[in-house]
Design an enzyme around this catalytic site. Structure first.
Site, PDB file in Angstrom:
ATOM      1  N   ASP A 176       0.833  -1.201   0.000  1.00  0.00           N
ATOM      2  CA  ASP A 176       0.000   0.000   0.000  1.00  0.00           C
ATOM      3  C   ASP A 176       0.870   1.253   0.000  1.00  0.00           C
ATOM      4  OD1 ASP A 176      -2.351   1.857   0.767  1.00  0.00           O
ATOM      5  OD2 ASP A 176      -3.288  -0.125   0.734  1.00  0.00           O
ATOM      6  N   HIS A 216      -3.571   5.598   3.912  1.00  0.00           N
ATOM      7  CA  HIS A 216      -4.457   4.664   3.207  1.00  0.00           C
ATOM      8  C   HIS A 216      -4.205   3.226   3.657  1.00  0.00           C
ATOM      9  CE1 HIS A 216      -5.835   2.225  -0.306  1.00  0.00           C
ATOM     10  NE2 HIS A 216      -6.809   3.116  -0.332  1.00  0.00           N
ATOM     11  N   SER A 394     -10.944  -0.262  -2.063  1.00  0.00           N
ATOM     12  CA  SER A 394      -9.758  -0.323  -1.203  1.00  0.00           C
ATOM     13  C   SER A 394     -10.067  -1.031   0.107  1.00  0.00           C
ATOM     14  CB  SER A 394      -9.257   1.089  -0.874  1.00  0.00           C
ATOM     15  OG  SER A 394      -8.555   1.636  -1.949  1.00  0.00           O
TER      16      SER A 394
END
Length: 533
Positions: A176, A216, A394
Site C-alpha cells: 500500500d 491509506h 480499497s
C-alpha cells in the site's frame, strides 16, 4: 526567425535530455544452478515449506537477477536503477532515451521496453481522458463487532470466528501507500502486543521506516487486523502481517508497478500466504505511459504478470477492482485483471453494487470482478485510532483478504488454488456470474457447513455514534421501511422512507447529542438510541 531557432533548440534539448523509464530484460541467469542447489540462499524455510506442501517446484524465476548484470547496468552512462525483478528477470531503469537505448548492445540484454509506449512503437498512443482514482481446541467466541458487524456477517465470517478461525498462523502482506499510526493507535495494539506485525519496508524511499507515508494503508490494515471492542473487529485479528510501501501517493508512475512486483517477491521469499493490495494502475501522469482497456488482459502489464507469478508460487493474491464505475472508462485496472488474482468489487451494506465499483469483463472477456464485499461505509480506523467509515474497493478487498486467511486456517492442507475455488463456489452468483458482481458475495461459513447468514436475520444501525449518515441493515424480505428520529423531548426531527437499496439516512443537520429512532417495516418494528457526534 530567431524565435523559431530558440524553440527548435529547446525541443532538441528536451528530446535529448529528458528522463525516460524503461525495463531492461536479461537473456539468462548464469548463476542459476548454484542457487537452485542451495535454495535456502533464496527463500526462507517457511517459503520452501509452503511450496513443498503445494507441490510447487523451484524454477529459474526463483533465482535472483545476475549481480554482474546489475553492476554493468548501474555503471552505464546516465543510468539509474530504480527496481529489480527476479521473476521477470528485469531491472526498472531511468535515463535519457539515448542512454537507455545504448544498453541494447550489451550481449546479455534481451530487450528494452520503455514505459512510454510511443518510444517502443513510434506510433502515437491514444490517451484515456479519465483518471484512475486512485488453532488448539476449538472454543466458541462471540466478538463484540460493533459497527464492523455488517461487513463480517455479510460474508458469514462470524461462523469462522466462532470456531476460533481468526487468521492465526497465516501471514498477510499488505502492499500500500503507508502505515502511519499502526505502531501507536489503540486499534492496532492487539497486533503490536502479540508481535503480529512481522516487519515491513518502504520500497518508495528505500528505508525500513514503514510506519509513515499516506494513511491509506492504515485504514486498509484496520479492516483485517484492527481490534477495538464494540467498535471495530477486523476480519483476521489474529493473522500476522508484513507492511510494504510500494505506492507513492504524490504521483502516478510505472515505477510503482515495479516496486509492487519487487515487494511481492520479498513476500514470497518470507513465506507469506496472502497478498492484499488496494492499489490499481491504469492512468499515469506522463503522456504515453498510461494503459488502455486493451492492456487489461491479464498478461500485458508488468504488475499483472508479476501477480500471476506470485499466485503460481503458492500465495493467494487479492486486488481491489477499482473505483471507476462512474467514469467513462469503468473497467477494472491492473493487477485486478490478472487471471488468478481475486479482484474484489464493492457492495453496500444491503448487498447492492456500489456505483463507484469498477466493472468487468477483462479485455479478453473473463469474469471480473471475481467476488464482492462491503466497500461502502466500511468501518475502519485512522492513524489516530478514530473509528469511522470509508468508501472504496480499497476496503472491500482487505475485508475479503482477512476472511481468506481465516478459511485457509480452517483448511490448512488445501492449496491456494483449492481455497480460491472454494471461495468462488460459495458465492451467491456462482452459477450465473456477471460483469457487475462477478461470482457475487461468498459465504465463508458454508465451507464449514454453517449456512446461516446472520445478516439476513438481524437488524443493525451503524455507525453509532454517527457524524453525517447512518445506515439501517434489515432482512432482505423487507424491501422498505419507515424511519423516524426523535429528540430526547419526543419531538420528531426526521422522518424518511428507506429501502434495502438505499438504506441511508442523513443526520448531518442534527445537533450533537442523544436521539431515539423508530424503525417500521412489514413484520419488523425496532426502536433504539442514536448518538450524533
Amino acid at each position: 526567425m530567431k524565435y523559431c531557432f530558440t524553440f527548435f533548440l529547446l525541443l532538441f534539448f528536451s528530446v535529448m535530455f529528458s528522463q525516460e523509464d524503461a525495463w531492461v530484460y536479461f537473456k539468462d541467469k548464469p548463476s542459476s544452478q548454484s542457487f537452485l542447489d542451495k535454495p535456502s540462499d533464496m527463500l526462507t524455510q517457511r517459503s520452501l515449506a509452503r511450496r513443498t506442501a503445494q507441490n510447487i517446484a523451484l524454477d529459474i524465476a526463483d533465482v535472483p537477477v545476475e549481480k554482474s548484470y546489475i553492476s554493468q547496468i548501474k555503471s552505464s552512462t546516465g543510468i539509474t536503477v530504480l527496481a529489480k525483478s527476479k521473476w521477470l528477470n528485469a531491472l526498472h531503469i531511468r535515463g535519457t532515451q539515448t542512454n537507455v537505448s545504448v544498453l541494447k548492445s550489451l550481449s546479455f540484454v534481451d530487450k528494452i521496453v520503455f514505459t512510454n509506449k510511443t518510444l517502443n512503437t513510434g506510433k502515437k498512443v491514444n490517451q484515456n481522458s479519465t483518471v484512475q482514482t486512485k488453532n488448539k481446541l476449538k472454543t466458541t467466541i462471540d466478538y463484540a463487532y460493533g459497527n464492523s458487524a455488517n461487513q463480517i456477517q455479510m460474508l458469514n465470517g462470524q461462523a469462522l470466528h466462532k470456531q476460533n478461525y481468526t487468521g492465526s498462523g497465516k501471514i498477510i502482506a499488505v502492499l500500500d501507500a503507508g502505515f502511519p499510526g499502526v505502531n501507536t493507535a489503540q486499534p492496532f495494539q492487539n497486533l503490536q502486543t502479540n508481535n503480529r506485525i512481522l516487519g515491513g519496508y518502504d520500497f518508495v524511499n528505500r528505508n525500513t521506516n514503514f510506519y509513515t507515508g499516506d494513511d491509506h494503508g492504515t485504514l486498509v490494515l484496520s479492516t483485517m487486523g484492527g481490534y477495538k471492542e464494540n467498535s471495530l473487529v477486523g476480519t483476521a485479528p489474529d493473522a500476522s502481517y508484513y507492511l510494504f510501501i510500494t505506492e507513492n501517493d504524490a504521483s502516478e508512475n510505472p515505477i510503482e508497478e515495479s516496486l509492487w512486483v519487487e515487494a511481492a517477491e520479498i513476500a514470497d521469499s518470507l513465506g507469506v500466504d496472502i497478498i492484499t493490495t488496494s492499489l490499481g494502475y491504469f492512468e499515469f501522469d506522463k503522456a504515453g505511459e498510461s494503459h488502455t482497456y486493451s492492456d487489461m488482459n491479464g498478461s500485458t502489464t508488468f504488475i499483472s504478470r508479476g501477480a500471476e507469478i506470485a499466485f503460481n508460487k503458492g500465495m493467494i493474491i487479492l486486488a481491489s477492482a477499482g473505483n471507476e464505475g462512474r467514469t467513462p472508462e469503468p473497467h477494472i485496472g491492473a493487477p485486478a485483471d490478472a487471471v488468478s488474482v481475486l479482484a474484489i468489487g464493492s457492495v453496500t451494506a444491503a448487498k447492492v453494487k456500489s456505483d463507484f465499483s469498477s466493472i468487468g469483463p477483462s479485455f479478453d472477456n473473463r469474469v471480473k470482478p471475481d467476488i464482492m464485499a462491503q466497500g461502502s461505509a466500511t468501518t475502519v480506523s485512522d492513524a489516530s485510532g478514530n473509528i469511522g467509515t470509508a468508501d472504496g474497493t480499497s476496503f472491500s478487498c482487505p475485508v475479503m483478504a482477512g476472511m481468506v486467511a481465516c478459511l485457509w486456517q480452517a483448511f490448512p492442507t488445501k492449496t491456494n488454488k483449492e481455497i480460491r475455488q472454494m471461495i468462488l463456489e460459495s458465492s451467491d452468483r456462482y452459477t450465473a456470474p456477471n460483469f457487475n458482481y462477478g461470482y457475487g458475495i461468498p459465504n465463508f461459513g458454508a465451507n464449514l457447513g454453517i449456512n446461516d447468514f446472520v445478516i439476513n436475520s438481524t437488524f443493525s444501525v451503524f455507525p453509532n455514534p454517527a457524524k453525517t449518515v447512518i445506515s439501517f441493515s434489515f432482512p432482505e424480505e423487507n424491501y422498505s421501511a419507515s424511519v423516524a428520529i426523535f429528540s430526547v423531548l419526543g419531538q420528531k426531527v426526521i422522518e424518511k422512507q428507506i429501502t434495502n437499496q438505499n438504506p441511508f439516512l442523513s443526520v448531518e443537520t442534527l445537533n450533537s447529542g442523544l436521539y431515539f429512532y423508530t424503525f417500521d417495516a412489514d413484520g419488523l418494528h425496532k426502536t433504539g438510541k442514536i448518538i450524533k457526534q
